[in-house]
Structures are given as C-alpha cells and as structure tokens.
Motif scaffolding. Sequence first.
Motif, PDB file in Angstrom:
ATOM      1  N   GLN A   1      48.077  46.226  34.282  1.00  0.00           N
ATOM      2  CA  GLN A   1      48.772  45.138  35.492  1.00  0.00           C
ATOM      3  C   GLN A   1      47.903  44.154  35.818  1.00  0.00           C
ATOM      4  O   GLN A   1      48.282  43.003  35.805  1.00  0.00           O
ATOM      5  CB  GLN A   1      48.864  45.964  36.880  1.00  0.00           C
ATOM      6  N   LEU A   2      46.251  44.198  35.761  1.00  0.00           N
ATOM      7  CA  LEU A   2      45.622  42.992  35.834  1.00  0.00           C
ATOM      8  C   LEU A   2      45.648  42.141  34.654  1.00  0.00           C
ATOM      9  O   LEU A   2      45.744  40.779  34.821  1.00  0.00           O
ATOM     10  CB  LEU A   2      43.999  43.433  35.838  1.00  0.00           C
ATOM     11  N   LEU A   3      45.773  42.626  33.291  1.00  0.00           N
ATOM     12  CA  LEU A   3      45.908  41.905  32.126  1.00  0.00           C
ATOM     13  C   LEU A   3      47.051  41.112  32.078  1.00  0.00           C
ATOM     14  O   LEU A   3      47.053  40.043  31.370  1.00  0.00           O
ATOM     15  CB  LEU A   3      45.563  42.802  30.986  1.00  0.00           C
ATOM     16  N   ARG A   4      48.134  41.620  32.723  1.00  0.00           N
ATOM     17  CA  ARG A   4      49.542  40.706  32.736  1.00  0.00           C
ATOM     18  C   ARG A   4      49.468  39.964  33.970  1.00  0.00           C
ATOM     19  O   ARG A   4      50.533  39.080  34.033  1.00  0.00           O
ATOM     20  CB  ARG A   4      50.651  41.695  32.757  1.00  0.00           C
ATOM     21  N   GLY A   5      48.519  39.594  34.749  1.00  0.00           N
ATOM     22  CA  GLY A   5      48.319  38.965  36.000  1.00  0.00           C
ATOM     23  C   GLY A   5      49.621  39.230  36.869  1.00  0.00           C
ATOM     24  O   GLY A   5      49.848  38.234  37.838  1.00  0.00           O
ATOM     25  N   LEU A   6      50.023  40.503  37.212  1.00  0.00           N
ATOM     26  CA  LEU A   6      50.986  40.967  37.874  1.00  0.00           C
ATOM     27  C   LEU A   6      50.204  40.942  39.392  1.00  0.00           C
ATOM     28  O   LEU A   6      49.295  41.629  39.478  1.00  0.00           O
ATOM     29  CB  LEU A   6      51.599  42.319  37.523  1.00  0.00           C
ATOM     30  N   PRO A   7      51.002  40.552  40.477  1.00  0.00           N
ATOM     31  CA  PRO A   7      50.273  40.544  41.963  1.00  0.00           C
ATOM     32  C   PRO A   7      50.066  41.826  42.232  1.00  0.00           C
ATOM     33  O   PRO A   7      50.880  42.895  41.703  1.00  0.00           O
ATOM     34  CB  PRO A   7      51.298  39.799  42.538  1.00  0.00           C
ATOM     35  N   GLY A   8      49.368  42.056  43.466  1.00  0.00           N
ATOM     36  CA  GLY A   8      49.632  43.290  44.119  1.00  0.00           C
ATOM     37  C   GLY A   8      48.143  43.890  44.212  1.00  0.00           C
ATOM     38  O   GLY A   8      47.738  44.785  45.295  1.00  0.00           O
ATOM     39  N   LEU A   9      46.999  43.953  43.362  1.00  0.00           N
ATOM     40  CA  LEU A   9      45.983  44.402  43.149  1.00  0.00           C
ATOM     41  C   LEU A   9      44.819  43.452  43.495  1.00  0.00           C
ATOM     42  O   LEU A   9      44.773  42.195  43.219  1.00  0.00           O
ATOM     43  CB  LEU A   9      45.504  45.022  42.123  1.00  0.00           C
ATOM     44  N   HIS A  10      43.875  43.673  44.342  1.00  0.00           N
ATOM     45  CA  HIS A  10      42.701  42.830  44.815  1.00  0.00           C
ATOM     46  C   HIS A  10      41.629  43.399  43.816  1.00  0.00           C
ATOM     47  O   HIS A  10      40.420  42.772  44.068  1.00  0.00           O
ATOM     48  CB  HIS A  10      42.453  42.784  46.333  1.00  0.00           C
ATOM     49  N   GLY A  11      41.754  44.640  43.470  1.00  0.00           N
ATOM     50  CA  GLY A  11      40.515  45.183  42.949  1.00  0.00           C
ATOM     51  C   GLY A  11      40.764  46.156  41.702  1.00  0.00           C
ATOM     52  O   GLY A  11      42.190  46.970  42.312  1.00  0.00           O
ATOM     53  N   ALA A  12      39.962  47.119  41.315  1.00  0.00           N
ATOM     54  CA  ALA A  12      40.182  48.264  40.470  1.00  0.00           C
ATOM     55  C   ALA A  12      38.948  49.082  40.325  1.00  0.00           C
ATOM     56  O   ALA A  12      37.848  48.283  40.068  1.00  0.00           O
ATOM     57  CB  ALA A  12      40.888  47.828  39.346  1.00  0.00           C
ATOM     58  N   VAL A  13      38.874  50.297  40.245  1.00  0.00           N
ATOM     59  CA  VAL A  13      38.070  51.133  39.850  1.00  0.00           C
ATOM     60  C   VAL A  13      38.715  51.915  38.600  1.00  0.00           C
ATOM     61  O   VAL A  13      39.567  52.747  38.657  1.00  0.00           O
ATOM     62  CB  VAL A  13      37.655  52.420  40.850  1.00  0.00           C
ATOM     63  N   LEU A  14      38.218  51.603  37.379  1.00  0.00           N
ATOM     64  CA  LEU A  14      38.667  51.937  35.988  1.00  0.00           C
ATOM     65  C   LEU A  14      37.851  53.000  35.482  1.00  0.00           C
ATOM     66  O   LEU A  14      36.463  52.619  35.076  1.00  0.00           O
ATOM     67  CB  LEU A  14      38.771  50.709  35.106  1.00  0.00           C
ATOM     68  N   LEU A  15      38.057  54.251  35.691  1.00  0.00           N
ATOM     69  CA  LEU A  15      37.258  55.535  35.248  1.00  0.00           C
ATOM     70  C   LEU A  15      37.640  55.850  33.673  1.00  0.00           C
ATOM     71  O   LEU A  15      38.918  56.147  33.487  1.00  0.00           O
ATOM     72  CB  LEU A  15      37.256  56.543  35.938  1.00  0.00           C
ATOM     73  N   SER A  16      36.874  55.742  32.581  1.00  0.00           N
ATOM     74  CA  SER A  16      37.192  56.283  31.111  1.00  0.00           C
ATOM     75  C   SER A  16      38.426  55.294  30.739  1.00  0.00           C
ATOM     76  O   SER A  16      39.409  55.866  30.340  1.00  0.00           O
ATOM     77  CB  SER A  16      37.377  57.427  31.160  1.00  0.00           C
ATOM     78  N   PRO A  17      38.417  53.929  30.942  1.00  0.00           N
ATOM     79  CA  PRO A  17      39.546  53.188  30.521  1.00  0.00           C
ATOM     80  C   PRO A  17      39.528  52.847  29.172  1.00  0.00           C
ATOM     81  O   PRO A  17      38.348  52.597  28.355  1.00  0.00           O
ATOM     82  CB  PRO A  17      39.687  52.010  31.335  1.00  0.00           C
ATOM     83  N   MET A  18      40.668  52.439  28.433  1.00  0.00           N
ATOM     84  CA  MET A  18      40.604  51.804  27.213  1.00  0.00           C
ATOM     85  C   MET A  18      41.045  50.421  27.343  1.00  0.00           C
ATOM     86  O   MET A  18      41.659  50.025  28.329  1.00  0.00           O
ATOM     87  CB  MET A  18      41.404  52.721  26.245  1.00  0.00           C
ATOM     88  N   LEU A  19      41.217  49.594  26.569  1.00  0.00           N
ATOM     89  CA  LEU A  19      41.628  48.385  26.321  1.00  0.00           C
ATOM     90  C   LEU A  19      43.463  48.351  26.081  1.00  0.00           C
ATOM     91  O   LEU A  19      43.598  48.954  24.999  1.00  0.00           O
ATOM     92  CB  LEU A  19      41.187  47.097  25.230  1.00  0.00           C
ATOM     93  N   PRO A  20      44.253  48.314  27.039  1.00  0.00           N
ATOM     94  CA  PRO A  20      45.414  48.635  26.781  1.00  0.00           C
ATOM     95  C   PRO A  20      46.344  47.779  25.702  1.00  0.00           C
ATOM     96  O   PRO A  20      47.086  48.238  25.022  1.00  0.00           O
ATOM     97  CB  PRO A  20      46.226  48.647  28.245  1.00  0.00           C
ATOM     98  N   PHE A  21      45.785  46.570  25.652  1.00  0.00           N
ATOM     99  CA  PHE A  21      46.322  45.620  24.829  1.00  0.00           C
ATOM    100  C   PHE A  21      45.711  44.132  24.893  1.00  0.00           C
ATOM    101  O   PHE A  21      44.930  44.160  26.013  1.00  0.00           O
ATOM    102  CB  PHE A  21      47.943  45.210  25.095  1.00  0.00           C
ATOM    103  N   GLU A  22      45.965  43.200  23.817  1.00  0.00           N
ATOM    104  CA  GLU A  22      45.324  41.959  24.312  1.00  0.00           C
ATOM    105  C   GLU A  22      46.231  41.007  24.499  1.00  0.00           C
ATOM    106  O   GLU A  22      47.541  40.553  23.898  1.00  0.00           O
ATOM    107  CB  GLU A  22      44.708  41.460  22.594  1.00  0.00           C
ATOM    108  N   PRO A  23      46.098  40.367  25.798  1.00  0.00           N
ATOM    109  CA  PRO A  23      47.143  39.585  26.166  1.00  0.00           C
ATOM    110  C   PRO A  23      47.313  38.266  25.297  1.00  0.00           C
ATOM    111  O   PRO A  23      46.215  37.654  25.178  1.00  0.00           O
ATOM    112  CB  PRO A  23      46.608  39.004  27.753  1.00  0.00           C
TER     113      PRO A  23
END
Length: 212
Positions: A121-143
Amino acid sequence: MTSTLPVTTDSFVHVARPARGVDTTLLLLHGTGGDERDLLPLGEQLLPGAALLSPRGNVSERGMPRFFRRHAEGVLDQKDLALRTTELATWLPLALEAHALPTGRVIATGFSNGANIAASQLLRGLPGLHGAVLLSPMLPFEPDVPPALPGVRVFIGAGRNDPLVPVPQVERLAALLQSAGADVTVHWTAGGHGITPDEFEAARAWMAGWVD
C-alpha cells in the motif's frame, strides 16, 4: 481510487475496538495462517489506548488465511497483490467511519504477509496510512513510479537470519521508502522470521516516541 472488487464495510471479517484515550488507530494485519484476533494482544501492548482495527485476509492458502496469493514461497502473485492491496486500501476508510475510529493517525501494524500488504500500500502511494510497523517484511515489488510519502513514518523489524527474507531485500525496501520521503527506522535482530522481545520493545519505544 477504484477497485475491480466490490468493497463494503463487510468485505473483510474483522474486529474493531474503540480508542481509549489515544487518538490513533492501529490497522493490525496478521501473517499467513493468522486471523482477525491474532495480533490483538500485540496491538494492545504496542500502543495501549489506541483503537484497533483487525481484518482477516480474504485469500486462503490450503486453509490458511492470507491477504494475497503467491505462486510459491517468496514468489508473489503480483496481479493478485495489486488487486488485494487496492481492496484493503478502499475498505480501510469505510471501516474507520463505520466504527467511528480515529482517522488522523492510522498506523498499519503487520507481520510477514500482513507487513507485505502494508508495504505494498505504501509503495503504491495509496492513501490512508500515516505510518507502519512492518515486522519480518519482504520487498513485495519494485514500483515503476516512486510514491510520495512525506510525513509517513515506518518502523521495520527484521532478523538477519531470516530464512525467508534475505537481508538485501529488507535493505532495498527501507531504501525505497526513504527515497519516497518516509522517515524509516530499521531494527535488526539476530533472529529469524518472527517477532523477538527486543524487536517488540524497539517498536513500542518507536511508537511511544511518535505518539507522545
């Protein structure tokens, strides 16, 4: 913002708990095999008094709930990822309004698969989030087009011995978010694909430092 999936407040099975003195909503996003109650205890401890909104992923993988499909371990179904990310981002404001939850500061808090859809959601620039706590994430895609994320704050917790996510992938995710203007904090542990006590404490301190 549009979606090819019809979206209503009932599009996700979910739990919503009102704020108790903290004008913040934590969007709790479980990992593979979790459900809408999986991260409630974590959310309650991460920021006591915040509102909690916790959906269950709409995809099933051998009976295990997920937020989007994958072809194999670490090989994401990019078409479904895009579709499901838009579905979640479209649902979010509807659910916040329906449950009268705070909208001024919405922080996605996800583990593994849940962290990945929040990162998407962040990498797509979609609205709605002001922050995130990402625990054990991967890179989902390259925008193809870098998002603009000024004012967004992100905490990334990752293990240097994670068998599922190589260290360079996490570093690339952090770099992409930083280049988009986000304020990114990365906390490394010696652990694997899980949430360690020191990682949780670091995330809680990060959260308290922002909200206070």
